[in-house]
Design a protein around this motif. Structure first.
Motif, PDB file in Angstrom:
ATOM      1  N   SER A  23       0.856  -1.188   0.000  1.00 42.70           N
ATOM      2  CA  SER A  23       0.000   0.000   0.000  1.00 42.70           C
ATOM      3  C   SER A  23       0.888   1.232   0.000  1.00 42.70           C
ATOM      4  CB  SER A  23      -0.945   0.033   1.212  1.00 42.70           C
ATOM      5  OG  SER A  23      -0.263   0.461   2.371  1.00 42.70           O
ATOM      6  N   CYS A  24       0.301   2.351  -0.333  1.00 47.79           N
ATOM      7  CA  CYS A  24       1.047   3.602  -0.322  1.00 47.79           C
ATOM      8  C   CYS A  24       1.375   4.010   1.115  1.00 47.79           C
ATOM      9  CB  CYS A  24       0.210   4.676  -1.006  1.00 47.79           C
ATOM     10  SG  CYS A  24       0.962   6.292  -1.053  1.00 47.79           S
ATOM     11  N   THR A  25       0.453   3.734   2.027  1.00 46.06           N
ATOM     12  CA  THR A  25       0.704   4.052   3.439  1.00 46.06           C
ATOM     13  C   THR A  25       1.915   3.275   3.939  1.00 46.06           C
ATOM     14  OG1 THR A  25      -1.651   4.450   3.783  1.00 46.06           O
ATOM     15  CG2 THR A  25      -0.317   4.035   5.745  1.00 46.06           C
ATOM     16  N   PHE A  44      -2.489  13.600   3.662  1.00 43.32           N
ATOM     17  CA  PHE A  44      -3.138  12.326   3.980  1.00 43.32           C
ATOM     18  C   PHE A  44      -2.713  11.881   5.380  1.00 43.32           C
ATOM     19  CE2 PHE A  44      -3.057   7.597   3.747  1.00 43.32           C
ATOM     20  CZ  PHE A  44      -4.419   7.406   3.639  1.00 43.32           C
ATOM     21  N   LEU A  98       2.524  16.569  -0.814  1.00 42.58           N
ATOM     22  CA  LEU A  98       1.723  15.858  -1.803  1.00 42.58           C
ATOM     23  C   LEU A  98       1.389  16.839  -2.922  1.00 42.58           C
ATOM     24  CD1 LEU A  98      -1.532  16.672  -1.604  1.00 42.58           C
ATOM     25  CD2 LEU A  98      -1.406  15.285   0.428  1.00 42.58           C
ATOM     26  N   ASP A 114       4.686  12.509  -1.601  1.00 41.99           N
ATOM     27  CA  ASP A 114       3.514  11.654  -1.588  1.00 41.99           C
ATOM     28  C   ASP A 114       2.806  11.892  -2.926  1.00 41.99           C
ATOM     29  OD1 ASP A 114       1.098  10.426  -1.363  1.00 41.99           O
ATOM     30  OD2 ASP A 114       0.585  11.246   0.607  1.00 41.99           O
ATOM     31  N   ALA A 149       0.799   9.932  -4.397  1.00 41.16           N
ATOM     32  CA  ALA A 149      -0.325   8.985  -4.448  1.00 41.16           C
ATOM     33  C   ALA A 149      -1.324   9.330  -5.539  1.00 41.16           C
ATOM     34  CB  ALA A 149      -1.036   8.939  -3.095  1.00 41.16           C
ATOM     35  N   ILE A 150      -1.575  10.627  -5.707  1.00 41.04           N
ATOM     36  CA  ILE A 150      -2.641  11.035  -6.620  1.00 41.04           C
ATOM     37  C   ILE A 150      -2.067  11.820  -7.801  1.00 41.04           C
ATOM     38  CG2 ILE A 150      -4.383  10.991  -4.819  1.00 41.04           C
ATOM     39  CD1 ILE A 150      -4.119  14.012  -4.575  1.00 41.04           C
ATOM     40  N   SER A 183      -0.042   5.472  -4.832  1.00 43.23           N
ATOM     41  CA  SER A 183      -1.091   4.566  -4.365  1.00 43.23           C
ATOM     42  C   SER A 183      -1.886   4.008  -5.534  1.00 43.23           C
ATOM     43  CB  SER A 183      -2.055   5.298  -3.433  1.00 43.23           C
ATOM     44  OG  SER A 183      -3.153   4.452  -3.116  1.00 43.23           O
ATOM     45  N   ASP A 201      -4.775   2.162  -4.624  1.00 41.44           N
ATOM     46  CA  ASP A 201      -5.931   1.616  -3.909  1.00 41.44           C
ATOM     47  C   ASP A 201      -7.208   1.826  -4.726  1.00 41.44           C
ATOM     48  OD1 ASP A 201      -7.229   4.053  -3.273  1.00 41.44           O
ATOM     49  OD2 ASP A 201      -6.312   4.199  -1.299  1.00 41.44           O
ATOM     50  N   LYS A 223      -8.066   5.283  -6.477  1.00 41.07           N
ATOM     51  CA  LYS A 223      -7.087   6.077  -7.215  1.00 41.07           C
ATOM     52  C   LYS A 223      -7.291   5.943  -8.735  1.00 41.07           C
ATOM     53  CE  LYS A 223      -5.063   7.784  -3.582  1.00 41.07           C
ATOM     54  NZ  LYS A 223      -5.614   7.143  -2.381  1.00 41.07           N
ATOM     55  N   GLY A 278      -2.468  -1.401  -3.251  1.00 41.73           N
ATOM     56  CA  GLY A 278      -1.069  -1.469  -3.657  1.00 41.73           C
ATOM     57  C   GLY A 278      -0.453  -0.098  -3.724  1.00 41.73           C
ATOM     58  N   TYR A 328      -7.896  17.066   2.099  1.00 43.91           N
ATOM     59  CA  TYR A 328      -7.663  16.240   3.258  1.00 43.91           C
ATOM     60  C   TYR A 328      -7.835  17.164   4.442  1.00 43.91           C
ATOM     61  CZ  TYR A 328      -5.610  13.408  -0.387  1.00 43.91           C
ATOM     62  OH  TYR A 328      -5.426  12.698  -1.532  1.00 43.91           O
TER      63      TYR A 328
HETATM   64  C1  LIG Z   1      -4.876   7.403  -0.982  1.00 42.91           C
HETATM   65  C2  LIG Z   1      -3.735   8.199  -0.514  1.00 42.91           C
HETATM   66  C3  LIG Z   1      -2.680   7.625   0.204  1.00 42.91           C
HETATM   67  C4  LIG Z   1      -2.700   6.220   0.742  1.00 42.91           C
HETATM   68  O1  LIG Z   1      -2.790   5.235  -0.173  1.00 42.91           O
HETATM   69  P1  LIG Z   1      -3.043   3.715   0.261  1.00 42.91           P
HETATM   70  O2  LIG Z   1      -2.507   2.944  -0.902  1.00 42.91           O
HETATM   71  O3  LIG Z   1      -4.530   3.568   0.422  1.00 42.91           O
HETATM   72  O4  LIG Z   1      -2.312   3.437   1.518  1.00 42.91           O
HETATM   73  C5  LIG Z   1      -1.601   8.423   0.505  1.00 42.91           C
HETATM   74  N1  LIG Z   1      -1.554   9.704   0.153  1.00 42.91           N
HETATM   75  C6  LIG Z   1      -2.545  10.306  -0.523  1.00 42.91           C
HETATM   76  C7  LIG Z   1      -2.401  11.731  -0.910  1.00 42.91           C
HETATM   77  C8  LIG Z   1      -3.672   9.565  -0.869  1.00 42.91           C
HETATM   78  O5  LIG Z   1      -4.693  10.165  -1.510  1.00 42.91           O
END
Ligand SMILES: *Cc1c(COP(=O)(O)O)cnc(C)c1O
Length: 387
Positions: free
Chosen positions: A58-60, A85, A130, A156, A158-159, A180, A182, A185, A192, A327
């Motif tokens: 996971s991204c976390t 996040f 982020l 970060d 993720a997005i 991320s 998940d 996304k 993942g 967030y």
């Molecule tokens: C969704 C998200 C995460 C976490 O992603 P996971 O894969 O669900 O752990 C981290 N940072 C941001 C900005 C996100 O939107």
């Protein structure tokens, strides 16, 4: 709720199912060649050498690993925008370090380089940013600041899977980055993430830490390379198991091949919102992207004046349109113990609403959302300011 227009939604279909079936049929579902292929495809996509990325569950979890790789400990301050996040805050606090929140621009919800610089101290070990909504933000200048001050930059991303500045991918400006995949996304592997490390030594360390700290990657490989007793091992860290598997990787590789289409559709939706929502009293649209910036269009957000955001969200929900805010500022979350005053973030947190944005939305969904937003905003505004 059926018939609800969702704010985020995955798009998984026959191609992904075929890839899963093929993986099942191969009888190898653990981390293997499909995961390596997914890593290669992803590394090529962001323009880095293949050995610098590692698929993580996971991204976390990747964020927790990044803090460990950055050497963050009890003596560290780690700077992050308060609009972050929750997992980023947790990854910092879990190491006994102090999260130090900086403000964000009230309209883009990204920090400026000045916002970051204002809270750097001699204790600052790392900065985490982020890319709000997919907007790259001030990442290039923040990276430069961090290099100058000898502070690690963790992105970060993720997005920001397809966000770029002058063609350079978000996530590759700093020292470490996480993505991320998940369920909510743009690229979805169900669950993942991905970790990137600029330095080859850190990337190598990431490989070890993500698999139990084992000195050797697998007994299978060992059997090929040693005479016997390929099951013996040593550990170099008392680490967790954060790797992912070939089933999810097979899905990810298909999703990566569809990414350009996903982004094209999201671009169309953003343009449709922009046209349809222009000129509504009491409603602000996102500021235009600076020249040279590309967004992944992960979020489409608007801002409501006159304290009507919450009630508009409720009205939209009652009309079958799910919206949200990401967030909520972490300096307001008691557990982080922050006393910071961050007016830009407070402004944004009271006004911002994310409208439905995903590549499966039809034009009709978008138009319905536009019309509801227009009407509800007008009605609620009238209530607030009686004639
Ligand atoms: C969704 C998200 C995460 C976490 O992603 P996971 O894969 O669900 O752990 C981290 N940072 C941001 C900005 C996100 O939107």
């Amino acid at each position: 709720m059926t018939g609800m227009i969702n704010v985020f939604q995955p798009s998984l279909g026959e191609l992904e199912l075929a890839a899963v079936k093929e993986t099942f049929d191969s009888n190898w579902i653990g981390r293997g060649s499909r995961t390596e292929e997914f890593e290669s495809v992803f590394a090529r996509h962001i323009g880095v050498p293949r050995d610098r990325v590692r698929s993580i569950n996971s991204c976390t979890e990747a964020m927790f690993l990044a803090m460990e790789l950055a050497g963050v400990d009890q003596s560290s301050d780690v700077v992050l925008p308060t609009v972050s996040f929750v997992g980023a805050g947790n990854a910092i606090s879990a190491r006994g370090a102090t999260p130090v929140f900086c403000d964000v621009d009230p309209r883009t919800l990204n920090p400026s380089v000045d916002d970051v610089e204002a809270v750097l101290t001699s204790r600052t070990k790392a900065v985490v940013i982020l890319h709000y909504g997919g907007y790259p933000g001030d990442v290039a200048r923040i990276a430069e600041l961090c290099r100058k001050r000898g502070v690690l930059l963790i992105e970060d991303a993720a997005i920001a899977v397809a966000s770029t500045v002058e063609g350079q991918s978000c996530g590759t400006f700093g020292d470490l980055a996480v993505w991320s995949f998940d369920h909510g996304k743009i690229v979805v592997t169900v669950d993942g993430g991905m970790l990137y490390a600029r330095e080859p030594e850190l990337a190598e360390r990431a490989r070890t830490l993500s698999y139990l700290g084992l000195e050797q990657s697998s007994g299978y490989d060992q059997a090929r390379n040693t005479d016997n007793r390929w099951w013996d091992f040593d550990v170099s860290a008392f680490s967790r198991r954060s790797v992912t598997n070939d089933v999810l990787a097979a899905v990810g590789t298909v999703q990566m091949s569809r990414l350009p289409d996903f982004i094209r559709r999201r671009e169309e939706i953003a343009a449709r919102y922009e046209n349809g929502l222009a000129g509504i009293e009491g409603l602000q649209l996102p500021p235009p992207l600076p020249a040279g910036h590309e967004t992944s269009h992960y979020m489409y957000w608007v801002q409501f004046d006159h304290g009507i955001r919450d009630i508009v969200a409720r009205d939209l929900y009652n009309q079958g349109i799910y919206t949200t805010f990401r967030y909520p500022p972490l300096h307001k979350v008691p557990a982080y113990g922050s006393q910071a005053e961050l007016p830009g973030a407070d402004y944004a947190a009271e006004r911002t609403l994310l409208l439905p944005m995903h590549h499966s939305l039809t034009d009709e969904d978008v138009d319905r959302t536009i019309n509801e937003v227009r009407e509800i905003t007008r009605n609620r505004l009238k209530e607030r300011r009686p004639a």
